[in-house]
Design a protein around this motif. Sequence first.
Motif, PDB file in Angstrom:
ATOM      1  N   SER A  15     -31.398  80.585  45.569  1.00 50.27           N
ATOM      2  CA  SER A  15     -31.721  80.094  44.115  1.00 50.27           C
ATOM      3  C   SER A  15     -30.464  80.339  43.346  1.00 50.27           C
ATOM      4  CB  SER A  15     -32.867  81.150  43.562  1.00 50.27           C
ATOM      5  OG  SER A  15     -33.885  80.852  44.287  1.00 50.27           O
TER       6      SER A  15
ATOM      7  N   GLN B 140     -37.397  77.464  41.268  1.00 53.77           N
ATOM      8  CA  GLN B 140     -38.583  78.312  41.917  1.00 53.77           C
ATOM      9  C   GLN B 140     -39.323  78.829  40.949  1.00 53.77           C
ATOM     10  OE1 GLN B 140     -36.336  81.371  44.141  1.00 53.77           O
ATOM     11  NE2 GLN B 140     -38.505  82.270  45.053  1.00 53.77           N
TER      12      GLN B 140
ATOM     13  N   ASP C 108     -36.256  74.044  44.592  1.00 58.33           N
ATOM     14  CA  ASP C 108     -36.071  75.457  45.200  1.00 58.33           C
ATOM     15  C   ASP C 108     -37.707  76.240  45.329  1.00 58.33           C
ATOM     16  OD1 ASP C 108     -35.359  78.151  45.493  1.00 58.33           O
ATOM     17  OD2 ASP C 108     -34.354  78.373  43.608  1.00 58.33           O
ATOM     18  N   GLU C 109     -37.890  76.255  46.646  1.00 57.81           N
ATOM     19  CA  GLU C 109     -39.215  76.648  47.134  1.00 57.81           C
ATOM     20  C   GLU C 109     -40.253  75.889  46.347  1.00 57.81           C
ATOM     21  OE1 GLU C 109     -39.955  80.889  47.877  1.00 57.81           O
ATOM     22  OE2 GLU C 109     -37.792  81.253  48.124  1.00 57.81           O
TER      23      GLU C 109
HETATM   24 MG   LIG Z   1     -34.953  81.938  45.527  1.00 53.51          MG
END
Ligand SMILES: [Mg+2]
Lengths: 432, 250
Positions: B41, B85, B170-171
């Motif tokens: 991240s 995220q 991000d995720e």
């Molecule tokens: Mg992360």
Amino acid sequence: MNAALRSFEAQWRARTPDALQPIREQAMQRFLKLGLPVQRDETWRYTDLRSLAAQSFATAACAFNGALADEPLSLVDAEQRASTVVLVNGCPPALASIPAIDGITINSIRELAKVDPSFVARFFEPASDDDQRRWVLLNTALFTDGLYLKISTAVSAPLVILHLSSGEADQAAHPRIIIDVLPGSSATIIEHHVTRGDAAPLSNSNTHISLGTDAQIEHYRVYAAGAGASQLDALDIHQCARSQCKQFTIGLGGSFIRSSLEAHLSQPGASLESYSLLVGHEDRHLDCVNIVTHAAPDTRSRQTARAIASDVSRVIFNSKVIVKAGAAHSDSQQSCRGLLLSPEAEIDTRPQLEIHADEVKCAHGATTGRLDPDMLFYLLSRGLDRETAQSLLVYAFLADVLSGMSVSSARSAIESALISQLPDSQLLRKFR
Amino acid sequence: MLEISDLSARVAGKEILTGVNLKVNAGEVHAIMGPNGSGKSTLAQVLAGREDYEVTRGSVTFEGRDLLSMRAEERARAGLFLGFQYPVEIPGVNNVYLLKAALNAKRKAAGEPEVDAYEFLALIRQKMKFMQMSEAFLSRGVNEGFSGGEKKRNEVLQMLVLEPKLAILDETDSGLDIDALKVVSTGVNSLRGPQRAVVLVTHYQRLLDYVIPDQVHVLSGGRIVKSGDKTLAQELERRGYDWVMESRVA
Ligand SMILES: [Mg+2]
Ligand SMILES: Nc1ncnc2c1ncn2[C@@H]1O[C@H](COP(=O)(O)OP(=O)(O)OP(=O)(O)O)[C@@H](O)[C@H]1O
């Protein structure tokens, strides 16, 4: 004795007694005994009145030599079918000139006191040593006249009380309003404080709201005085069973404002929602005190305050909830958020609780900070320029209080006045 | 499209990225995997222009431009998009307002006129339908009270509206149910094209079953320690990160 106190005493001596003399006498004696509040006093910690105490004040005249009609004074537009009553330095207009409003009876407090002094006396708090009430004592002693409003049905159109302060800075006025909402009745009342001219008298106003059983009110007080003006304003609210009060306090004018609210939830089911929107701008000093007393079971209060301070301004919000013995199942919330927009600005908040009963639900929280960096980064990462992103977040900060206002024209007028005191006001206007 | 060389960065005085090298060409999809706290991240936020993350070494070019000298908003307008995220909730800022402001900021930077209200609404409706999102989300505050999965869908919605050249997600697949994962994958795939690139940060092979990556990288200790094709992700799923670390030592 300081100059201010001496001058108030001289005014007291010079006036002719009226039907409320015993009440006035008590208040003045108490005021002279206690003197002006100082920073040692609990609710005055953040406000220094010494320079004010060094001035002398004469009584502000009732006259206003200007044309009201051509000035954009009103917070409401024609669509709202609202009526406006103008008080100049606290003096009500000739009653005959006030348009009749269905469900609202308007009287002069002095005239009413001549006829029935004990009735009028009911709307005066007993003389008290409490430091937050010091200026109210002075108002009781010296107010020239004021308005008594009786609401006797469900009134839908808002009524605007325009407090116009006009004259010189070495004068003082003591506007007084009594709003008596009879059982089951309801109204929307907007008190709008403005000044005209470069200088204005010190304004020391008091409003008393009495809500009967099942009565409702939406009450606004909007401080919009010009630069340099000083204002002290106290609001007393007394609530009977199941009555509902929605109150908005909006501070966006003047150089010095001290605003207090004391609510008494005296009977079961009474409910208060208080919203404060306090805008510190330039060198403004804005000191706000709320004291809410739950004196009966099943009472509810919500206090929401938003303070913004820019330039070298200072905003203070102190709130206190008192739950009396026997006020079981009282439910209170105090929430205050402060937003600092300049390194020299200051915001002080102090939520307090004093609980003497069991089984109560009391929550409080206060946070002050700068714009949230995570929120700012999120907006920037979507391509918004920095100024827009910042303005958008400032606007969002104010949104919850504004969205609670049901008088849409007042809301947009207030919003517009607020925005003009914030950085990047041109940008902010785009979000409305 | 994106070239990262020897990128090191500090957060709150702590060295998190320690020499990242990565090249993403137009038309490619890259996946970045790696243990918790390895700096994925941080890398994504540094690329998006977060200011409190201090770059201490290295360079990044985006379409030949020096990315690190651009402000976050300039990067976004140049076509870089970060799907967070943990998307932040912004009460009081309307979701649809943000979408419109973001789209107009990008159009303005490209010298195009602002989108008109009808055109915009039609576009939003179409994208929301695609994302299987109710229009009720438009009038709510940005991510305000959204569930975890709803926030991720909202990120993808923004991406589809903005049509970035480079999307860093991000995720975005974490916290999605199976159906949502398919919707999000379709969304990402719809953006694939010879002029665009996607970087997916993920912990799960299952996303890569839907969005087939050209390359898979393992980020560990702030640098990329292993790269491979899509089979690397499968192998990681089976053998865990310890295997990568061991094979490096060996
Ligand atoms: Mg992360
Ligand atoms: N603001 C901060 N202050 C201190 N440490 C931070 C900060 N931000 C990140 N870190 C630390 O940097 C390291 C890398 O964090 P990062 O969020 O990049 O990891 P990640 O690879 O994305 O992990 P995950 O898989 O759990 O999302 C972590 O050890 C984290 O605690």
